[in-house]
Design a protein around this motif. Sequence first.
Motif, PDB file in Angstrom:
ATOM      1  N   ILE A 144      46.681  -9.619 -13.911  1.00 53.58           N
ATOM      2  CA  ILE A 144      47.090  -8.425 -14.660  1.00 53.58           C
ATOM      3  C   ILE A 144      46.053  -7.316 -14.499  1.00 53.58           C
ATOM      4  O   ILE A 144      46.406  -6.140 -14.346  1.00 53.58           O
ATOM      5  N   ALA A 145      44.766  -7.672 -14.495  1.00 46.71           N
ATOM      6  CA  ALA A 145      43.714  -6.667 -14.315  1.00 46.71           C
ATOM      7  C   ALA A 145      43.823  -5.996 -12.949  1.00 46.71           C
ATOM      8  O   ALA A 145      43.646  -4.765 -12.832  1.00 46.71           O
ATOM      9  N   VAL A 146      44.134  -6.766 -11.918  1.00 49.82           N
ATOM     10  CA  VAL A 146      44.304  -6.186 -10.574  1.00 49.82           C
ATOM     11  C   VAL A 146      45.511  -5.260 -10.557  1.00 49.82           C
ATOM     12  O   VAL A 146      45.483  -4.179  -9.958  1.00 49.82           O
ATOM     13  N   TRP A 147      46.579  -5.655 -11.235  1.00 46.38           N
ATOM     14  CA  TRP A 147      47.784  -4.810 -11.306  1.00 46.38           C
ATOM     15  C   TRP A 147      47.473  -3.491 -12.025  1.00 46.38           C
ATOM     16  O   TRP A 147      47.863  -2.415 -11.569  1.00 46.38           O
ATOM     17  N   ILE A 148      46.737  -3.585 -13.134  1.00 50.74           N
ATOM     18  CA  ILE A 148      46.366  -2.374 -13.881  1.00 50.74           C
ATOM     19  C   ILE A 148      45.462  -1.481 -13.029  1.00 50.74           C
ATOM     20  O   ILE A 148      45.604  -0.252 -13.032  1.00 50.74           O
ATOM     21  N   ALA A 149      44.551  -2.089 -12.288  1.00 50.25           N
ATOM     22  CA  ALA A 149      43.689  -1.306 -11.391  1.00 50.25           C
ATOM     23  C   ALA A 149      44.537  -0.536 -10.383  1.00 50.25           C
ATOM     24  O   ALA A 149      44.246   0.622 -10.069  1.00 50.25           O
ATOM     25  N   GLY A 150      45.598  -1.152  -9.891  1.00 55.28           N
ATOM     26  CA  GLY A 150      46.509  -0.473  -8.971  1.00 55.28           C
ATOM     27  C   GLY A 150      47.203   0.720  -9.603  1.00 55.28           C
ATOM     28  O   GLY A 150      47.456   1.722  -8.937  1.00 55.28           O
ATOM     29  N   LEU A 151      47.512   0.617 -10.896  1.00 59.81           N
ATOM     30  CA  LEU A 151      48.141   1.739 -11.595  1.00 59.81           C
ATOM     31  C   LEU A 151      47.214   2.954 -11.660  1.00 59.81           C
ATOM     32  O   LEU A 151      47.673   4.086 -11.731  1.00 59.81           O
TER      33      LEU A 151
ATOM     34  N   ALA B  27      45.776 -15.644 -14.960  1.00 53.20           N
ATOM     35  CA  ALA B  27      46.778 -14.635 -15.299  1.00 53.20           C
ATOM     36  C   ALA B  27      46.118 -13.315 -15.693  1.00 53.20           C
ATOM     37  O   ALA B  27      46.594 -12.238 -15.314  1.00 53.20           O
ATOM     38  N   ALA B  28      45.012 -13.392 -16.422  1.00 51.57           N
ATOM     39  CA  ALA B  28      44.317 -12.180 -16.850  1.00 51.57           C
ATOM     40  C   ALA B  28      43.778 -11.390 -15.658  1.00 51.57           C
ATOM     41  O   ALA B  28      43.873 -10.156 -15.623  1.00 51.57           O
ATOM     42  N   VAL B  29      43.248 -12.091 -14.661  1.00 54.00           N
ATOM     43  CA  VAL B  29      42.739 -11.404 -13.476  1.00 54.00           C
ATOM     44  C   VAL B  29      43.886 -10.754 -12.707  1.00 54.00           C
ATOM     45  O   VAL B  29      43.771  -9.623 -12.226  1.00 54.00           O
TER      46      VAL B  29
ATOM     47  N   VAL C  50      40.993 -14.374  -8.544  1.00 54.18           N
ATOM     48  CA  VAL C  50      41.755 -15.290  -9.402  1.00 54.18           C
ATOM     49  C   VAL C  50      41.174 -16.694  -9.322  1.00 54.18           C
ATOM     50  O   VAL C  50      40.951 -17.353 -10.344  1.00 54.18           O
ATOM     51  N   VAL C  51      40.914 -17.166  -8.120  1.00 53.45           N
ATOM     52  CA  VAL C  51      40.381 -18.523  -7.944  1.00 53.45           C
ATOM     53  C   VAL C  51      39.000 -18.652  -8.599  1.00 53.45           C
ATOM     54  O   VAL C  51      38.737 -19.626  -9.321  1.00 53.45           O
ATOM     55  N   LEU C  52      38.122 -17.690  -8.369  1.00 53.45           N
ATOM     56  CA  LEU C  52      36.768 -17.775  -8.918  1.00 53.45           C
ATOM     57  C   LEU C  52      36.747 -17.726 -10.444  1.00 53.45           C
ATOM     58  O   LEU C  52      36.041 -18.503 -11.093  1.00 53.45           O
ATOM     59  N   VAL C  53      37.520 -16.816 -11.020  1.00 56.99           N
ATOM     60  CA  VAL C  53      37.530 -16.698 -12.483  1.00 56.99           C
ATOM     61  C   VAL C  53      38.221 -17.912 -13.114  1.00 56.99           C
ATOM     62  O   VAL C  53      37.778 -18.413 -14.155  1.00 56.99           O
ATOM     63  N   THR C  54      39.283 -18.408 -12.491  1.00 56.40           N
ATOM     64  CA  THR C  54      39.948 -19.608 -12.996  1.00 56.40           C
ATOM     65  C   THR C  54      38.989 -20.791 -12.967  1.00 56.40           C
ATOM     66  O   THR C  54      38.886 -21.549 -13.936  1.00 56.40           O
TER      67      THR C  54
ATOM     68  N   VAL D 122      42.742 -26.755 -19.264  1.00 58.51           N
ATOM     69  CA  VAL D 122      43.822 -26.305 -18.379  1.00 58.51           C
ATOM     70  C   VAL D 122      44.365 -24.958 -18.844  1.00 58.51           C
ATOM     71  O   VAL D 122      44.606 -24.056 -18.035  1.00 58.51           O
ATOM     72  N   VAL D 123      44.525 -24.795 -20.135  1.00 59.13           N
ATOM     73  CA  VAL D 123      45.026 -23.528 -20.681  1.00 59.13           C
ATOM     74  C   VAL D 123      44.046 -22.391 -20.383  1.00 59.13           C
ATOM     75  O   VAL D 123      44.458 -21.299 -19.985  1.00 59.13           O
ATOM     76  N   ALA D 124      42.753 -22.665 -20.531  1.00 60.90           N
ATOM     77  CA  ALA D 124      41.751 -21.632 -20.253  1.00 60.90           C
ATOM     78  C   ALA D 124      41.796 -21.205 -18.792  1.00 60.90           C
ATOM     79  O   ALA D 124      41.738 -20.006 -18.486  1.00 60.90           O
ATOM     80  N   GLY D 125      41.911 -22.157 -17.897  1.00 61.45           N
ATOM     81  CA  GLY D 125      41.988 -21.825 -16.478  1.00 61.45           C
ATOM     82  C   GLY D 125      43.220 -21.014 -16.144  1.00 61.45           C
ATOM     83  O   GLY D 125      43.152 -20.012 -15.415  1.00 61.45           O
TER      84      GLY D 125
END
Length: 65
Positions: free
Chosen positions: A22-29, A18-20, A43-47, A10-13
């Motif tokens: 944040i990555a999308v947010w950074i890409a926006g920057l 959350a990591a994806v 997010v769904v696929l990586v989770t 559950v923690v890994a998912g």
Amino acid sequence: MTSKAPTVKVVAGGAAGAAVTIAVWIAGLFGLEVPSEVAGAAVVLVTFAAAYVVPDRTAGRHTAD
């Protein structure tokens, strides 16, 4: 008594999702606009992938791999 703490699976998912996000947010920057539908799907696929590959190690179910 069973623990109410989340399992490693559950923690890994959750961490992967959350990591994806944040990555999308950074890409926006950096000017890379990711459509919200694509970000949500990522997010769904990586989770799912993270939760799928992490073994279930609940109490009493430890196995030697």
